[in-house]
Design an enzyme around this catalytic site. Structure first.
Site, mmCIF file in Angstrom:
data_model
loop_
_atom_site.group_PDB
_atom_site.id
_atom_site.type_symbol
_atom_site.label_atom_id
_atom_site.label_comp_id
_atom_site.label_asym_id
_atom_site.label_seq_id
_atom_site.Cartn_x
_atom_site.Cartn_y
_atom_site.Cartn_z
ATOM 1 N N GLU A 150 -10.472 -17.775 -15.444
ATOM 2 C CA GLU A 150 -9.737 -18.340 -14.177
ATOM 3 C C GLU A 150 -9.327 -17.135 -13.450
ATOM 4 O O GLU A 150 -9.259 -16.990 -12.199
ATOM 5 C CB GLU A 150 -8.830 -19.316 -14.147
ATOM 6 C CG GLU A 150 -9.325 -20.695 -14.910
ATOM 7 C CD GLU A 150 -10.160 -21.346 -14.105
ATOM 8 O OE1 GLU A 150 -10.213 -21.165 -12.638
ATOM 9 O OE2 GLU A 150 -10.928 -21.922 -14.546
ATOM 10 N N TYR B 110 -2.417 -22.670 -8.779
ATOM 11 C CA TYR B 110 -3.843 -23.101 -9.301
ATOM 12 C C TYR B 110 -4.256 -22.866 -10.774
ATOM 13 O O TYR B 110 -4.490 -23.463 -11.536
ATOM 14 C CB TYR B 110 -4.892 -22.284 -8.357
ATOM 15 C CG TYR B 110 -6.252 -22.752 -8.925
ATOM 16 C CD1 TYR B 110 -6.975 -23.932 -8.776
ATOM 17 C CD2 TYR B 110 -6.989 -21.410 -9.968
ATOM 18 C CE1 TYR B 110 -8.271 -23.766 -9.433
ATOM 19 C CE2 TYR B 110 -8.053 -21.720 -10.447
ATOM 20 C CZ TYR B 110 -8.712 -23.027 -10.187
ATOM 21 O OH TYR B 110 -9.820 -23.264 -10.825
ATOM 22 N N ASP C 79 -8.289 -25.675 -5.504
ATOM 23 C CA ASP C 79 -8.736 -24.398 -5.120
ATOM 24 C C ASP C 79 -9.468 -24.284 -3.589
ATOM 25 O O ASP C 79 -9.407 -25.556 -2.930
ATOM 26 C CB ASP C 79 -9.700 -23.797 -5.940
ATOM 27 C CG ASP C 79 -10.833 -24.535 -6.073
ATOM 28 O OD1 ASP C 79 -11.064 -25.890 -5.735
ATOM 29 O OD2 ASP C 79 -11.967 -24.060 -6.569
#
Length: 333
Positions: free
Chosen positions: A35, A123, A141
């Site tokens: 991520e 996020y 996102d």
DNA sequence: AACGCGGGGAA
DNA sequence: TTCCCAGCGTT
């Protein structure tokens, strides 16, 4: 937001969803690394570096005990280098208390707990928890923002992300938010694209206000255009057939912690053609190579053969590749 | 809320 | 060219 929406979405996902390798794992460390690398970065761009990174640093401990230099060497060319600094620093903090399992016990499995670590925001915290199946969250996102803003034809110009994240957090557990998140990301990439969205193929088109009004492409409303100023820099290049002299850039700011030839900003542009042009997010860099007659102060001599071991900004890497080629050409004459 | 921070691929 | 990408930290 209604249940029929998630039904349509998950139905589409079961048939058209992508199979991405990292959706198979539930290891929080791997997901964290993935991520972080994908922040503001396309999958196609991060793919190779991602593989190398997890091969070289497969665990929190391996990352925490490695020198930052080694991390930046892998990261080079990917941009936003503060991500690498923060990832490394956070791994050290995590390793010091005993890794993720100890962290969960100590701080809890919540976004708020993860967000105390550098580089982990709203996020990424939710992505780590949700995708490693420690909780069920819908991380909002850019993809999710695009779909939701079209669904509701939401004119809100900014602050959408935090508002949508609050709404997503308020959804009940029955929403299967992890699946919904995957589905939204795939839909956004394959159908609900920024330009020329394929509304005719979209399972949500009848529910989508922007699409019904034929205005899908106008959402989300474009951010106010930031003009991109031009900045001029001198690059002081000194090299021999064997070595090139580089300095390590300060940890903060542009190209933080990477190796580079010394550079200074020029107040007024020289009346010559720039040797180097590089577009960054917020300015256009024009570079003028100044060939030094002796090693610049505070630089280290790096053998050309070892250059691959150092993290360099992409344009500097290109510049030096060209320079090495010059030396090779003059030797073979 | 606005800005700094990279780089590359697509349109 | 412009846009935008599995954002975050600082001011």
């Amino acid at each position: 937001m209604n249940p029929s929406l998630s039904k349509l979405l998950l139905g589409w996902y079961s048939e058209h969803g992508r199979t991405l390798p990292w959706r198979e794992t539930d290891d929080p460390y791997s997901i964290w690394v993935i991520e972080t690398l994908l922040q503001q970065t396309r999958i196609s761009q991060a793919g190779d570096i991602l593989k190398r990174f997890l091969l070289r640093f497969p665990t929190v401990e391996s990352l925490a005990t490695a020198p930052l230099e080694a991390v930046l060497q892998i990261w080079q060319g990917l941009g936003y280098y503060q991500r690498a600094h923060n990832l490394h620093r956070a791994a050290q903090l995590l390793h010091a208390i005993g890794g993720f399992d100890a962290f969960w016990k100590l701080k809890g499995q919540t976004p708020e707990a993860l967000m105390t670590l550098p580089g982990i925001g709203a996020y990424t915290a939710r992505a780590i928890l949700s995708f490693s199946r420690k909780g069920d969250f819908l991380p909002v996102d850019g993809n999710v923002v695009r779909i939701l803003s079209r669904l509701w034809a939401d004119p809100t110009p900014k602050n959408r992300r935090s508002i949508y994240q609050e709404k997503a957090d308020a959804l009940p557990l029955s929403w299967r938010k992890r699946e919904v998140a995957y589905a939204l990301m795939d839909l956004a990439q394959l159908i609900c694209t920024p330009k020329r969205p394929k509304c005719l193929l979209c399972p949500l088109s009848t529910e989508c206000r922007a699409s019904r009004e034929g205005q899908a492409e106008s959402f989300p409303p474009p951010a106010p255009r930031r003009n991109r100023p031009i900045r001029h820099y001198a690059f002081y290049l000194y090299s021999t057939a064997e070595k090139v002299w580089l300095e390590k850039r300060p940890a903060n700011g542009l190209w933080g912690g990477l190796w580079c030839v010394p550079m200074t900003s020029l107040e007024s542009p020289p009346q010559t053609v720039p040797d180097l042009q590089h577009d960054l997010t917020h300015f256009r860099l024009l570079g003028y190579v100044v060939r030094s007659t002796e090693p610049p102060p505070y630089t280290s001599a790096i053998p050309w053969a070892e250059l691959a071991l150092y993290g360099l900004p992409a344009p500097i890497r290109r510049l030096l590749m060209h320079e090495a080629e010059r030396h090779r050409a003059s030797l073979s004459l």
